[in-house]
Scaffold this motif. Structure first.
Motif, mmCIF file in Angstrom:
data_model
loop_
_atom_site.group_PDB
_atom_site.id
_atom_site.type_symbol
_atom_site.label_atom_id
_atom_site.label_comp_id
_atom_site.label_asym_id
_atom_site.label_seq_id
_atom_site.Cartn_x
_atom_site.Cartn_y
_atom_site.Cartn_z
ATOM 1 N N UNK A 1 1.680 -6.501 5.716
ATOM 2 C CA UNK A 1 0.429 -6.996 5.527
ATOM 3 C C UNK A 1 -0.671 -6.588 6.347
ATOM 4 N N UNK A 2 -0.432 -5.642 7.436
ATOM 5 C CA UNK A 2 -1.360 -5.111 8.116
ATOM 6 C C UNK A 2 -1.777 -3.715 7.632
ATOM 7 N N UNK A 3 -2.647 -3.256 7.926
ATOM 8 C CA UNK A 3 -3.342 -1.883 7.217
ATOM 9 C C UNK A 3 -3.507 -1.794 5.906
ATOM 10 N N UNK A 4 -3.714 -0.536 5.173
ATOM 11 C CA UNK A 4 -4.069 -0.329 4.010
ATOM 12 C C UNK A 4 -3.182 0.751 3.550
ATOM 13 N N UNK A 5 -2.983 0.778 2.018
ATOM 14 C CA UNK A 5 -2.375 1.847 1.320
ATOM 15 C C UNK A 5 -3.246 2.795 0.910
ATOM 16 N N UNK A 6 -2.967 3.861 1.361
ATOM 17 C CA UNK A 6 -4.078 4.889 0.983
ATOM 18 C C UNK A 6 -3.522 6.027 -0.111
ATOM 19 N N UNK A 7 -4.311 6.468 -0.930
ATOM 20 C CA UNK A 7 -3.705 7.301 -2.199
ATOM 21 C C UNK A 7 -2.983 8.354 -1.738
ATOM 22 N N UNK A 8 -1.706 8.785 -2.504
ATOM 23 C CA UNK A 8 -0.762 9.707 -2.044
ATOM 24 C C UNK A 8 -1.680 11.086 -2.007
ATOM 25 N N UNK A 9 -1.491 11.822 -0.942
ATOM 26 C CA UNK A 9 -2.211 13.210 -0.674
ATOM 27 C C UNK A 9 -3.373 13.118 0.127
ATOM 28 N N UNK A 10 -3.461 11.859 0.663
ATOM 29 C CA UNK A 10 -4.938 11.669 1.447
ATOM 30 C C UNK A 10 -4.955 12.546 2.497
#
Length: 383
Positions: free
Chosen positions: A206-215
């Motif tokens: 629940x902490x942080x953010x999922x960024x797009x693949x290949x960021x």
């Protein structure tokens, strides 16, 4: 704490020769000497002639590393939230960074100390304490995107081939942590460089953010390697709010560690000063001749220059030991780091190779310094 001392004295006979647990004597000795200062001195390897033993010195270095490590945890969260364009509290960012970093530290210590314990049992020797520092430095000098299985391989290689085969702590030629980084850099370059390894991209509990693949996100050194000036301001670079290896970004945090090491007399100010002097001279030359668009003092605030100068160039085992040699050794490292950064875009972080080269040259530097002193004394006698 007398009850603990009494308990250790009570069970100690079980681990001595003839005891039912004598096969684990090295393990018991390692824990006992970690808790209490032993009343014996080293018979080989590192011999510290001081009021504290080498375990206490290693522990003090770990304490000096704490500011850089803690800031690194916060910066990992900061970079993730910045990349996701999401606001987050200081606590959220720090907890996220801690959740990312702690598994790497745990794996590093489990593998490294596991090899140390197994090696000591096999050789029927005392467990050596050098990995107390290497175990925490290795994760700190790696990108946050470096997988755990890669860290396992790097630690195993560095401890076995960079330390144990030379005879253990005090005998190794090269800095163990930097050997681990060099192994990864040349064996798994995509895990150590490029624009995809510097920002953590997954949410954890629940902490942080999922960024797009290949960021992707370039470091200031990566930008400099392409011929462009770093987009990060000098102030952000000084504070440490930039992408980079986990523990290497904050000059302020590293400076606190430097003060601790110098105040306790563990690190040599001559080596430390000379690294910055060598880097400053070469950086100024490159800037004055138009080959660099980066201010000479900005070189210190990006990449691992400060971290290397404070925590790795000053390693008492692998650095020069003569007083004059420390000046030469440090200057060579600082100058070579900037030369590699500027002249070879394939190695944007020149500090690693510069220190390893300095480690290789340290015995030669000391030899010539000693011979020069001998010749000067002989000449005085002849006169």
């Amino acid at each position: 704490m007398s009850f603990l001392r009494n308990y250790l004295n009570q069970i100690k006979p079980n681990f001595e020769e003839g005891g039912k647990l004598h096969a684990f004597r090295s393990v018991f000795d390692g824990f006992e000497t970690f808790l209490y200062v032993p009343n014996t001195t080293a018979k080989s390897g590192a011999s510290i002639h001081d009021a504290i033993d080498s375990k206490r010195i290693m522990s003090m270095v770990v304490i000096a590393l704490m500011p850089a490590l803690l800031f690194g945890m916060y910066n990992i969260g900061y970079q993730n939230y910045q990349a996701a364009h999401v606001d987050g509290s200081f606590l959220d960012m720090f907890i996220y960074g801690a959740l990312v970093v702690l598994p790497k530290i745990i794996v590093s210590y489990i593998v490294g100390l596991g090899i140390e314990f197994a090696w000591a049992q096999w050789k029927n020797e005392e467990i050596q304490e050098g990995y107390l520092v290497s175990g925490i430095i290795i994760p700190m000098i790696l990108p946050v995107g470096c997988p755990l299985w890669v860290i396992v391989l790097a630690v195993a290689f560095a401890v076995i081939f960079g330390k144990e085969i030379f005879g253990g702590t005090g005998m190794n030629i090269f800095n163990v942590a930097l050997l681990a980084r060099a192994f990864l850099f040349f064996s798994y370059p995509t895990k150590m460089s490029g624009d995809t390894v510097w920002v953590s991209t997954e949410s954890i509990w629940g902490f942080g953010n999922t960024l797009p693949d290949g960021f992707t996100c370039a470091t200031p050194l990566g930008q400099m390697a392409t011929g462009s000036a770093p987009t990060a301001s000098l102030m952000d670079s000084f504070i440490g709010l930039i992408p980079g290896s986990i523990g290497e970004t904050s000059v302020i945090a590293i400076a606190i560690g430097a003060i601790i090491l110098l105040w306790t007399g563990i690190a040599s100010w001559k080596t430390m000063f000379s690294v910055f002097a060598g880097g400053a001279v070469l950086s100024y030359i490159f800037q004055a001749t138009g080959q660099s668009t980066v201010e000479w003092y900005h070189q210190f605030a990006i990449g691992g220059f400060c971290f290397g100068a404070v925590f790795m160039a000053t390693d008492p085992v692998t650095s020069a030991r003569t007083e004059t040699g420390k000046y030469i050794y440090g200057f060579i490292i600082g100058a070579l780091a900037v030369i590699i950064r500027q002249m070879n875009p394939g190695f944007p972080e020149g500090m690693m190779l510069a220190i390893l080269f300095g480690n290789m040259m340290a015995p030669t530097i000391d030899y010539f310094v000693v011979q020069r002193n001998i010749n000067k004394r002989l000449n005085r006698v002849k006169k």
